[in-house]
Design a protein around this motif. Structure first.
Motif, mmCIF file in Angstrom:
data_model
loop_
_atom_site.group_PDB
_atom_site.id
_atom_site.type_symbol
_atom_site.label_atom_id
_atom_site.label_comp_id
_atom_site.label_asym_id
_atom_site.label_seq_id
_atom_site.Cartn_x
_atom_site.Cartn_y
_atom_site.Cartn_z
ATOM 1 N N ASN A 13 0.846 -1.184 0.000
ATOM 2 C CA ASN A 13 0.000 0.000 0.000
ATOM 3 C C ASN A 13 0.881 1.233 0.000
ATOM 4 O O ASN A 13 2.040 1.188 0.401
ATOM 5 N N ALA A 14 0.324 2.322 -0.462
ATOM 6 C CA ALA A 14 1.094 3.552 -0.599
ATOM 7 C C ALA A 14 1.569 4.081 0.749
ATOM 8 O O ALA A 14 2.679 4.583 0.878
ATOM 9 N N ALA A 15 0.742 3.969 1.761
ATOM 10 C CA ALA A 15 1.076 4.524 3.066
ATOM 11 C C ALA A 15 1.881 3.558 3.933
ATOM 12 O O ALA A 15 2.292 3.911 5.030
ATOM 13 N N GLN A 16 2.101 2.316 3.463
ATOM 14 C CA GLN A 16 2.803 1.288 4.230
ATOM 15 C C GLN A 16 2.180 1.089 5.616
ATOM 16 O O GLN A 16 2.852 0.959 6.611
ATOM 17 N N ARG A 17 0.863 1.082 5.636
ATOM 18 C CA ARG A 17 0.141 0.847 6.886
ATOM 19 C C ARG A 17 0.191 -0.636 7.234
ATOM 20 O O ARG A 17 0.291 -1.487 6.365
ATOM 21 N N PRO A 18 0.095 -0.954 8.513
ATOM 22 C CA PRO A 18 0.114 -2.370 8.909
ATOM 23 C C PRO A 18 -1.176 -3.080 8.499
ATOM 24 O O PRO A 18 -2.200 -2.452 8.248
ATOM 25 N N LEU A 19 -1.123 -4.392 8.460
ATOM 26 C CA LEU A 19 -2.297 -5.185 8.107
ATOM 27 C C LEU A 19 -3.411 -5.077 9.139
ATOM 28 O O LEU A 19 -4.522 -5.491 8.889
ATOM 29 N N SER A 20 -3.133 -4.527 10.285
ATOM 30 C CA SER A 20 -4.141 -4.472 11.345
ATOM 31 C C SER A 20 -5.235 -3.438 11.081
ATOM 32 O O SER A 20 -6.195 -3.373 11.836
ATOM 33 N N ALA A 21 -5.121 -2.666 10.034
ATOM 34 C CA ALA A 21 -6.107 -1.626 9.757
ATOM 35 C C ALA A 21 -6.875 -1.930 8.471
ATOM 36 O O ALA A 21 -6.815 -1.203 7.505
ATOM 37 N N LEU A 22 -7.611 -3.048 8.472
ATOM 38 C CA LEU A 22 -8.356 -3.472 7.286
ATOM 39 C C LEU A 22 -9.844 -3.186 7.434
ATOM 40 O O LEU A 22 -10.400 -3.286 8.527
ATOM 41 N N HIS A 23 -10.485 -2.845 6.326
ATOM 42 C CA HIS A 23 -11.936 -2.719 6.273
ATOM 43 C C HIS A 23 -12.525 -4.092 6.607
ATOM 44 O O HIS A 23 -11.947 -5.126 6.230
ATOM 45 N N PRO A 24 -13.667 -4.169 7.289
ATOM 46 C CA PRO A 24 -14.245 -5.470 7.639
ATOM 47 C C PRO A 24 -14.466 -6.404 6.448
ATOM 48 O O PRO A 24 -14.247 -7.614 6.559
ATOM 49 N N ASP A 25 -14.871 -5.879 5.291
ATOM 50 C CA ASP A 25 -15.055 -6.727 4.118
ATOM 51 C C ASP A 25 -13.725 -7.316 3.637
ATOM 52 O O ASP A 25 -13.648 -8.479 3.249
ATOM 53 N N THR A 26 -12.674 -6.498 3.674
ATOM 54 C CA THR A 26 -11.349 -6.971 3.278
ATOM 55 C C THR A 26 -10.858 -8.026 4.263
ATOM 56 O O THR A 26 -10.304 -9.055 3.872
#
Length: 113
Positions: free
Chosen positions: A65-78
């Motif tokens: 991802n562009a922001a290099q955010r951790p996997l812990s911040a996913l939309h519920p559908d994702t």
């Protein structure tokens, strides 16, 4: 000694591996899950196995991802899609680990032009 493969397009001798050319890790790409928001990017679920006899088949989770955010911040559908993909990957890894340990074959030596 590591076999010499000089052609990047040479298919792997391990039937389930998607990689070509020389590679130390076999990989089967299972799922690419696109995030729901701009910042979520993509999550990948793969099976991997080191190129050594008897190595375990493992489940790999990748993200980009562009922001290099951790996997812990996913939309519920994702997150739900990821959970489904992981469950499927675990089942496949267990099958390959049980039945596929003897199918690991060293890379063929391919001469260059």
């Amino acid at each position: 000694m590591v076999p010499l493969i000089t052609d990047r397009d040479t298919e792997c001798s391990l039937r389930w591996c998607d990689e070509t050319g020389y590679h130390a890790t076999h990989r089967l790409y299972l799922e690419s899950i696109r995030g729901r928001g701009r910042r979520e990017g993509m999550v990948g679920v793969n099976l991997i196995q080191d190129d050594r006899r008897g190595a375990d088949v493992r489940v790999e989770v990748t993200s980009s991802n562009a922001a290099q955010r951790p996997l812990s911040a996913l939309h519920p559908d994702t997150a739900a899609e990821l959970a489904e993909a992981l469950a499927s990957a675990v089942a496949r890894a267990q099958r390959l680990s049980h039945y596929g340990k003897d199918v690991t074959i060293a890379h063929p030596v391919v001469a260059g032009p």
